[in-house]
Design an enzyme around this catalytic site. Structure first.
Site, mmCIF file in Angstrom:
data_model
loop_
_atom_site.group_PDB
_atom_site.id
_atom_site.type_symbol
_atom_site.label_atom_id
_atom_site.label_comp_id
_atom_site.label_asym_id
_atom_site.label_seq_id
_atom_site.Cartn_x
_atom_site.Cartn_y
_atom_site.Cartn_z
ATOM 1 N N THR A 336 34.996 -29.806 64.811
ATOM 2 C CA THR A 336 34.748 -30.646 65.996
ATOM 3 C C THR A 336 33.895 -31.866 65.640
ATOM 4 O O THR A 336 33.383 -31.978 64.529
ATOM 5 C CB THR A 336 34.010 -29.852 67.102
ATOM 6 O OG1 THR A 336 32.690 -29.562 66.641
ATOM 7 C CG2 THR A 336 34.725 -28.562 67.452
ATOM 8 N N CYS A 337 33.723 -32.737 66.635
ATOM 9 C CA CYS A 337 32.982 -33.975 66.395
ATOM 10 C C CYS A 337 31.475 -33.803 66.512
ATOM 11 O O CYS A 337 30.724 -34.755 66.322
ATOM 12 C CB CYS A 337 33.423 -35.037 67.409
ATOM 13 S SG CYS A 337 35.132 -35.459 67.194
ATOM 14 N N ASP A 338 31.045 -32.611 66.871
ATOM 15 C CA ASP A 338 29.618 -32.414 67.120
ATOM 16 C C ASP A 338 28.864 -32.074 65.837
ATOM 17 O O ASP A 338 29.323 -31.268 65.029
ATOM 18 C CB ASP A 338 29.469 -31.259 68.131
ATOM 19 C CG ASP A 338 28.067 -31.164 68.682
ATOM 20 O OD1 ASP A 338 27.150 -31.767 68.090
ATOM 21 O OD2 ASP A 338 27.879 -30.477 69.703
#
Ligand SMILES: Cc1ncc(COP(=O)(O)O)c(C=O)c1O
Length: 420
Positions: A336-338
């Site tokens: 994910t982008c986190d």
């Protein structure tokens, strides 16, 4: 010698092992894309057999919350004595797996009234409570149920403390039991949970002693309690070793025999021990980078998916590769982008390439159960090893498949890497 010394002196460490080989993982990967959680139904069966052997006479109620996958619940129907459910949805999941409702024990001490109403409609007959308001709810919505008082356990050697949010103190127990009885409720006994991933069985010693004190106090008032529920907590190895299950259970059994009559009904609610080691995550490297001189490997499952247990269950999972080479410091991160989606910063791995497989053992409990759809990544599917490899009967860690030719394996990896 006191129990603690006896326990710690004898510890034989046990850490999680993968339950399938890289060859089997590659084979399974031919019929489905990674990531997938490879479940061994043989392993689930062997875990049930182990607990039945080590906890003789104790009824095994699998804790659904650890992993409510229908395939696992199907095995629980066949192998378990009953099932621990903690919500209406879990009741429905257990019912769908064919588990009769009279074998269900609702273990959530604080319930939404609609949950009680729905569960009673389905036929659930066993509930737990730990406070006065719950007594009033049960009187109103489940007046004919059998109920167990959940007590808190002060001594705790567990990774997840389950006496912080729930459980009456020993001093509160008798007044609560009296109150429930005077409200016409059928109080049958005591339940406790020493905390999940309990690292030393000494916690059970104090829990059993407190339970015994309450049984005695109730008996002195003419209230006969006849059921003891010792909860879960049975540990499995992750990166850190834990005592073997026979060392662990022998302490529990010895203390139960010292404190309680032979014919008393005793229930255990293992979750992690049954399903944790029966599942290995099969994941692939989908991206690479070098940041500040350190290799980063991005894989196709992450903290919002199966590794959610890293946050919620405080677990640290071991990455296994079949690549050779010098092991160096590296970072393994999720898809994910986190930035929170970082899975390991302290495991040394050899150089990995795009498409390489990593196996992560011990991924069955509190992993997919708490996975989310964040960022558009769906929770990872569970696939049964034996259904795909058709090698039954197989022993744990015995790899029945001939190695896939190295050339073939390179070709597959190349194709995968080209598709990324
Ligand atoms: C009431 C209850 N019983 C059983 C379990 C299962 O515990 P474990 O997975 O440690 O065996 C839990 C876990 O949270 C629980 O809350």
């Amino acid at each position: 010698m006191n129990e603690t010394l006896k326990v710690t002196k004898k510890i034989n460490s046990h850490i999680a092992n993968q339950n399938l080989s890289f060859q089997e993982a590659e084979l399974m990967g031919l019929s489905q894309p990674t990531p997938f959680l490879a479940l061994s139904d043989v392993a689930i069966e062997s875990k049930f057999q182990t607990l039945k052997r080590e906890l003789p006479g104790i009824e095994i109620y699998y804790a659904t919350k650890a992993n409510p996958d229908p395939k696992i619940l199907g095995l629980v129907k066949k192998l378990g004595d009953g099932i621990d459910v903690a919500s209406y949805r879990e009741v429905l999941a257990a019912k769908a797996a064919g588990i009769p409702v009279w074998k269900m024990l609702h273990s959530n001490p604080v319930k939404n009234p609609t949950d009680i109403i729905n569960c009673v409609k389905e036929g659930v007959q066993w509930f737990t409570f730990d406070n006065v308001d719950e007594i009033y709810k049960l009187r109103k919505f489940a007046p004919n149920a059998n109920i167990l008082l959940r007590i808190a356990i002060p001594k705790n050697s567990s990774v997840v403390n389950l006496s912080f949010k729930f459980g009456a103190d020993e001093m509160e127990a008798l007044p609560l039991i009296r109150n429930a009885v005077s409200n016409g409720l059928r109080v049958r006994g005591i339940t406790f949970h020493v905390g999940s991933q309990c690292t030393s069985p000494e916690s059970y010693i104090s829990a059993l002693q407190i339970s015994k004190n309450i049984f005695n106090a109730a008996y002195n008032e003419g209230i006969l309690l006849d059921v003891l529920d010792i909860g879960g907590g049975f540990p499995i190895g992750y990166r850190m070793g834990v005592p073997t299950i026979s060392e662990f259970c022998s302490v529990i059994i010895r203390n139960i025999r010292n404190l309680f009559p032979n014919n008393m009904r005793i229930i255990a609610e293992p979750g992690r021990f049954i399903c944790g080691e029966a599942i290995t995550l099969v994941t692939r490297v989908i991206g690479k980078s070098i940041r500040k001189g350190i290799p980063w490997y991005y894989i196709d499952d992450g903290i919002y998916g199966s590794f959610s247990g890293k946050l919620f269950d405080h677990c640290d999972y071991r990455f296994i590769t079949d690549k050779q080479g010098i092991r160096t410091e590296c970072v393994v991160a999720g898809p994910t982008c986190d930035s929170i989606d970082v899975l390991s910063m302290d495991q040394r791995l050899p150089r990995l390439d795009l498409g390489d497989l990593l196996l992560v053992p011990g991924m069955g409990a509190y992993t997919s159960a708490s996975a989310t759809f964040f960022n558009g990544f769906a929770p990872t599917r569970i696939a049964v090893i034996e259904e795909i490899t058709r090698t039954k009967p197989r022993k744990l860690n015995s790899f029945a498949f001939p190695p896939i030719q190295e050339q073939e394996r390179k070709k597959q990896r190349l194709q995968i890497a080209q598709n990324i």
